[in-house]
Design a protein around this motif. Structure first.
Motif, PDB file in Angstrom:
ATOM      1  N   TYR A  40       0.858  -1.470   0.326  1.00  0.00           N
ATOM      2  CA  TYR A  40      -0.037   0.287  -0.226  1.00  0.00           C
ATOM      3  C   TYR A  40       0.914   1.388   0.254  1.00  0.00           C
ATOM      4  CZ  TYR A  40      -4.758   2.443   1.566  1.00  0.00           C
ATOM      5  OH  TYR A  40      -5.415   3.517   1.492  1.00  0.00           O
ATOM      6  N   HIS A  41       0.355   2.439  -0.164  1.00  0.00           N
ATOM      7  CA  HIS A  41       1.386   3.544  -0.565  1.00  0.00           C
ATOM      8  C   HIS A  41       2.541   3.570  -1.074  1.00  0.00           C
ATOM      9  CE1 HIS A  41       1.767   7.089   1.938  1.00  0.00           C
ATOM     10  NE2 HIS A  41       3.146   7.150   2.130  1.00  0.00           N
ATOM     11  N   LEU A 112      -8.507  -2.544  -1.458  1.00  0.00           N
ATOM     12  CA  LEU A 112      -8.092  -2.602   0.160  1.00  0.00           C
ATOM     13  C   LEU A 112      -8.634  -3.669   0.857  1.00  0.00           C
ATOM     14  CD1 LEU A 112      -6.200  -0.842   1.873  1.00  0.00           C
ATOM     15  CD2 LEU A 112      -8.280   1.238   1.272  1.00  0.00           C
ATOM     16  N   LEU A 116      -7.636  -5.318   4.876  1.00  0.00           N
ATOM     17  CA  LEU A 116      -8.141  -5.430   5.912  1.00  0.00           C
ATOM     18  C   LEU A 116      -8.510  -7.020   6.283  1.00  0.00           C
ATOM     19  CD1 LEU A 116      -8.958  -2.757   7.674  1.00  0.00           C
ATOM     20  CD2 LEU A 116      -8.841  -2.563   5.416  1.00  0.00           C
ATOM     21  N   ALA A 130       5.507   2.685   8.370  1.00  0.00           N
ATOM     22  CA  ALA A 130       4.475   3.900   8.708  1.00  0.00           C
ATOM     23  C   ALA A 130       4.968   4.711   9.430  1.00  0.00           C
ATOM     24  CB  ALA A 130       3.076   3.058   9.889  1.00  0.00           C
TER      25      ALA A 130
ATOM     26  N   ILE B   6     -11.092  -2.654  15.570  1.00  0.00           N
ATOM     27  CA  ILE B   6     -10.070  -2.534  14.516  1.00  0.00           C
ATOM     28  C   ILE B   6      -9.628  -0.712  14.446  1.00  0.00           C
ATOM     29  CG2 ILE B   6      -9.262  -2.148  12.053  1.00  0.00           C
ATOM     30  CD1 ILE B   6     -11.073  -4.113  11.106  1.00  0.00           C
ATOM     31  N   ARG B  11      -1.145   9.751  12.254  1.00  0.00           N
ATOM     32  CA  ARG B  11       0.020  10.616  12.667  1.00  0.00           C
ATOM     33  C   ARG B  11       0.618  11.359  12.003  1.00  0.00           C
ATOM     34  NH1 ARG B  11       3.885   6.665  12.339  1.00  0.00           N
ATOM     35  NH2 ARG B  11       5.909   8.098  13.347  1.00  0.00           N
ATOM     36  N   SER B  18      -0.057  11.385   1.728  1.00  0.00           N
ATOM     37  CA  SER B  18      -1.206  10.972   1.428  1.00  0.00           C
ATOM     38  C   SER B  18      -0.933   9.915   2.557  1.00  0.00           C
ATOM     39  CB  SER B  18      -1.032   9.952  -0.160  1.00  0.00           C
ATOM     40  OG  SER B  18      -0.325   8.774   0.068  1.00  0.00           O
ATOM     41  N   TRP B  19      -0.424   9.515   3.147  1.00  0.00           N
ATOM     42  CA  TRP B  19      -1.018   9.102   4.440  1.00  0.00           C
ATOM     43  C   TRP B  19      -2.254   9.200   5.341  1.00  0.00           C
ATOM     44  CZ3 TRP B  19       1.682   5.097   5.721  1.00  0.00           C
ATOM     45  CH2 TRP B  19       3.554   5.024   4.937  1.00  0.00           C
ATOM     46  N   GLU B  22      -4.727   7.741   3.164  1.00  0.00           N
ATOM     47  CA  GLU B  22      -5.035   6.331   2.244  1.00  0.00           C
ATOM     48  C   GLU B  22      -5.257   5.922   3.657  1.00  0.00           C
ATOM     49  OE1 GLU B  22      -1.792   6.102  -0.870  1.00  0.00           O
ATOM     50  OE2 GLU B  22      -1.122   6.348   0.974  1.00  0.00           O
ATOM     51  N   GLY B  23      -4.829   5.920   4.785  1.00  0.00           N
ATOM     52  CA  GLY B  23      -5.620   5.830   6.509  1.00  0.00           C
ATOM     53  C   GLY B  23      -6.973   5.844   6.614  1.00  0.00           C
ATOM     54  N   GLU B  25      -9.436   5.958   4.225  1.00  0.00           N
ATOM     55  CA  GLU B  25      -9.639   5.165   2.833  1.00  0.00           C
ATOM     56  C   GLU B  25      -9.627   3.189   3.616  1.00  0.00           C
ATOM     57  OE1 GLU B  25      -7.714   5.777  -0.016  1.00  0.00           O
ATOM     58  OE2 GLU B  25      -8.458   7.163  -1.289  1.00  0.00           O
ATOM     59  N   ALA B  26      -9.435   3.230   4.605  1.00  0.00           N
ATOM     60  CA  ALA B  26      -8.538   1.842   5.237  1.00  0.00           C
ATOM     61  C   ALA B  26     -10.052   1.442   6.316  1.00  0.00           C
ATOM     62  CB  ALA B  26      -7.286   1.966   5.925  1.00  0.00           C
ATOM     63  N   VAL B  29     -13.036   1.662   4.773  1.00  0.00           N
ATOM     64  CA  VAL B  29     -13.462   0.283   4.085  1.00  0.00           C
ATOM     65  C   VAL B  29     -13.271  -0.597   5.667  1.00  0.00           C
ATOM     66  CG1 VAL B  29     -12.346  -1.245   2.574  1.00  0.00           C
ATOM     67  CG2 VAL B  29     -11.892   0.348   1.684  1.00  0.00           C
ATOM     68  N   GLY B  30     -12.782  -1.164   6.359  1.00  0.00           N
ATOM     69  CA  GLY B  30     -12.988  -1.424   7.217  1.00  0.00           C
ATOM     70  C   GLY B  30     -14.267  -1.542   7.335  1.00  0.00           C
ATOM     71  N   ILE B 113      -6.961  -5.777  16.292  1.00  0.00           N
ATOM     72  CA  ILE B 113      -6.064  -5.154  14.984  1.00  0.00           C
ATOM     73  C   ILE B 113      -6.064  -3.737  14.940  1.00  0.00           C
ATOM     74  CG2 ILE B 113      -6.158  -4.524  12.764  1.00  0.00           C
ATOM     75  CD1 ILE B 113      -8.113  -7.263  12.533  1.00  0.00           C
ATOM     76  N   LEU B 115      -3.454  -0.525  12.874  1.00  0.00           N
ATOM     77  CA  LEU B 115      -3.064  -0.623  11.814  1.00  0.00           C
ATOM     78  C   LEU B 115      -3.069   0.636  11.654  1.00  0.00           C
ATOM     79  CD1 LEU B 115      -5.536  -1.994   9.013  1.00  0.00           C
ATOM     80  CD2 LEU B 115      -3.051  -3.119   9.476  1.00  0.00           C
ATOM     81  N   THR B 116      -1.403   1.475  11.933  1.00  0.00           N
ATOM     82  CA  THR B 116      -1.089   2.918  11.435  1.00  0.00           C
ATOM     83  C   THR B 116      -0.676   3.380  10.296  1.00  0.00           C
ATOM     84  OG1 THR B 116      -0.317   1.580  13.473  1.00  0.00           O
ATOM     85  CG2 THR B 116       1.154   3.343  13.365  1.00  0.00           C
ATOM     86  N   PHE B 117      -0.932   4.521   9.682  1.00  0.00           N
ATOM     87  CA  PHE B 117      -0.579   6.110   9.406  1.00  0.00           C
ATOM     88  C   PHE B 117      -0.343   6.892   9.449  1.00  0.00           C
ATOM     89  CE2 PHE B 117      -4.295   2.598   8.000  1.00  0.00           C
ATOM     90  CZ  PHE B 117      -3.439   1.815   6.703  1.00  0.00           C
TER      91      PHE B 117
END
Lengths: 130, 117
Positions: A40-41, A112, A116, A130, B6, B11, B18-19, B22-23, B25-26, B29-30, B113, B115-117
């Protein structure tokens, strides 16, 4: 355990992809497996078939490919991140009228949702870059 | 697929990379997959919540519209590390949405879960 790795870093720019690859290669020695790697990214640049590093540097394209073949690791690439950065498979190249594709054969463009899904279905998730 | 909690950790500031987009967006989606999603804004990530943001001069879409649609995706918990706000001279009145102050370590421990962006 089945691991899902998430890679955000471009090859040769950041340590992320190199560390992720070495981590994935090390897992089987302890009885584990990298079942899925999700790019990703800027991590999507790992999926280019045109990567041509100098001979005295690690060849990431070759090693991702070997990993996928040896351990049946799914190499999944976010399609939205990839297309806008110029990583396209044959199908997308034809759809957008491009004169060539750039995705390496062991990689797969995907949504995407698969990121998940990997996080939800694997035993452990490790993020790189990250 | 069983429902899991989740946590998406943001950060980075909303413009300049775009961090955060994109975070987010995740996160969307989740939530669309029926999972329980919370957001944690840490460090420069708190700037994502500032009100009256403009669209970036670089032709980027910006992230403010994505913050606006979070309730439609049932993403209700927007958590902030209070120290991150204070360090940047921000207060809750500067933010576009209601937030919850949390201890990041405790919040992370509550989720399946992260997820880090």
């Amino acid at each position: 355990m089945n691991y899902a790795l998430i890679v955000y870093g471009a090859p040769y720019s950041q340590q992320a992809a190199h560390s992720a690859l070495r981590f994935a290669e090390a897992l089987p020695h302890r009885g584990h497996r990298a079942a899925t790697v999700f790019f990703y990214h800027d991590g999507i640049y790992n999926a280019t078939r045109l990567m041509t590093p100098p001979q005295d540097e690690p060849n990431l394209r070759q090693r991702w490919s070997l990993l996928a073949k040896a351990h049946n690791t799914s190499l999944l690439v976010c399609v939205a991140s990839a297309l806008k950065r110029g990583i396209v498979d044959n199908k997308e190249a034809r759809r957008h009228g491009l004169d060539g594709d750039s995705l390496a054969p062991e990689f797969e463009l995907t949504g995407l949702g698969q990121l998940l899904d990997a996080a939800l279905t694997h035993d452990c998730v490790v993020t790189f870059g990250a | 697929m069983t429902s899991k909690r989740i946590l998406i950790v943001l950060r980075h500031a909303p413009h300049g990379s775009s961090w955060s987009r994109e975070g987010l967006e995740a996160a969307l989606v989740g939530a669309a997959l029926g999972q329980e999603v919370s957001l944690l804004f840490m460090g420069d990530g708190v700037f994502t919540l500032c009100s009256e943001q403009q669209v970036g001069a670089l032709g980027q879409k910006g992230t403010a519209p994505m913050i606006d649609v979070l309730p439609m995706y049932d993403i209700e918990r927007l958590c902030v590390d209070e120290q991150a706000l204070i360090a940047r001279g921000l207060e809750t009145k500067d933010l576009m949405v209601a937030i919850e102050y949390v201890d990041p370590a405790e919040l992370i421990a509550e989720h399946d879960i992260v997820l880090t962006f």
